[in-house]
Enzyme design. Structure first.
Site, PDB file in Angstrom:
ATOM      1  N   HIS A  29       0.599  -1.645  -0.430  1.00  0.00           N
ATOM      2  CA  HIS A  29      -0.103  -0.428   0.049  1.00  0.00           C
ATOM      3  C   HIS A  29       0.549   1.283  -0.015  1.00  0.00           C
ATOM      4  O   HIS A  29       1.666   1.485   0.939  1.00  0.00           O
ATOM      5  CB  HIS A  29      -0.569   0.023   0.874  1.00  0.00           C
ATOM      6  N   ASP A  31       0.981   5.186  -0.057  1.00  0.00           N
ATOM      7  CA  ASP A  31       0.430   6.071   0.479  1.00  0.00           C
ATOM      8  C   ASP A  31       0.608   7.854  -0.095  1.00  0.00           C
ATOM      9  O   ASP A  31       1.628   8.392   0.636  1.00  0.00           O
ATOM     10  CB  ASP A  31       0.029   6.654   1.474  1.00  0.00           C
ATOM     11  N   MET A 133     -12.217   4.534   4.915  1.00  0.00           N
ATOM     12  CA  MET A 133     -10.470   5.093   5.924  1.00  0.00           C
ATOM     13  C   MET A 133     -11.606   4.587   7.168  1.00  0.00           C
ATOM     14  O   MET A 133     -12.336   5.188   7.581  1.00  0.00           O
ATOM     15  CB  MET A 133     -10.472   6.456   5.703  1.00  0.00           C
ATOM     16  N   ASP A 171      -8.510   1.028   6.329  1.00  0.00           N
ATOM     17  CA  ASP A 171      -6.851   1.440   6.090  1.00  0.00           C
ATOM     18  C   ASP A 171      -7.124   2.612   7.114  1.00  0.00           C
ATOM     19  O   ASP A 171      -8.236   3.783   7.460  1.00  0.00           O
ATOM     20  CB  ASP A 171      -6.995   2.246   4.984  1.00  0.00           C
TER      21      ASP A 171
END
Ligand code: DX5
Ligand code: ZN
Length: 212
Positions: A29, A31, A133, A171
């Site tokens: 992942h 970001d 999120m 996440d």
């Protein structure tokens, strides 16, 4: 459950070796923050390009940026396998999904904690993944807002009601304390940043979570 370690908590000066320490994961992942959509700046296109050269793992790019459509072609070219953009950052989600798909990348949309899951319903049949999120985007190491996991359940229900095949990712703030409720929510992909990189043996920690 699939596991996606967030490199936000890794040592960026030693990124190649850091990636090896999480190689048992299902995807990496990444970001991406622009200091505009979120109050922080992280990595961008050149770093994604370098990571692509360093690994064959699936690169899951989480774009926390304004006007993602301006940069998506460059992230695709840099080697992203999945591109997630925020529903709050674009005018026309359908157009951005089509753009990602046409570039040969898997499309995904994310919702911030205060955005209802239902905003994603019109796009589910065109998406590979949705990202819920569970903290306000911008920083690693925050405490989970557990109510956000309700949105995972809402999305899983809608996806199964329509017999679709869309992954649901969560996440933010997933760690030993919150793992159980994360699994209970039915999430398909868990993103973990600080919790993974704090481990001595990161690969075994990831394998343990994959079995949950
Ligand atoms: C937050 C990022 C997350 C975060 C995860 O804006 O999208 O991926 O870094 O880190 P932890 O697991 O530490 O909350
Ligand atoms: Zn993320």
């Amino acid at each position: 459950m699939l596991v996606a370690p967030s490199l936000l908590s890794c040592d960026f000066a030693d990124i190649k070796n850091e990636i090896k320490t999480v190689s048992s994961a299902d995807m990496l992942h990444l970001d991406v923050m622009d200091g505009h959509f979120v109050p922080n700046i992280s990595i961008g296109i050149p770093v994604v390009q370098s990571i692509r050269k360093a690994t064959d793992m699936i690169l899951d790019c989480h774009l926390m940026i304004s006007d993602p459509e301006k940069y998506i072609p460059q992230f695709a070219k840099a080697g992203a396998d999945i591109i997630t953009f925020h529903v709050e950052a674009v005018e026309d989600c359908g157009k951005v999904i089509d753009m990602i798909t046409e570039l040969g990348v898997k499309p995904s949309i994310s919702v911030k904690p205060n955005t209802p899951a239902e905003e994603l319903f019109p796009y589910l049949d065109k998406l590979y993944m949705v990202l819920v999120m569970t903290v306000e985007p911008g920083f690693g190491g925050q405490k989970m807002i557990p109510q956000c996991l309700e949105k995972v359940k809402i999305l899983k229900e809608e996806i199964s009601r329509r017999s679709l095949n869309v992954l649901v990712q969560a996440d933010g703030g997933i760690n030993d304390e919150t793992l159980e409720k994360t699994v209970e929510s039915g999430v398909d992909v868990a993103v973990l940043g600080s919790a993974v990189f704090a481990q001595k043996d990161r690969n075994s920690y990831i394998e343990k979570i994959q079995k949950m």
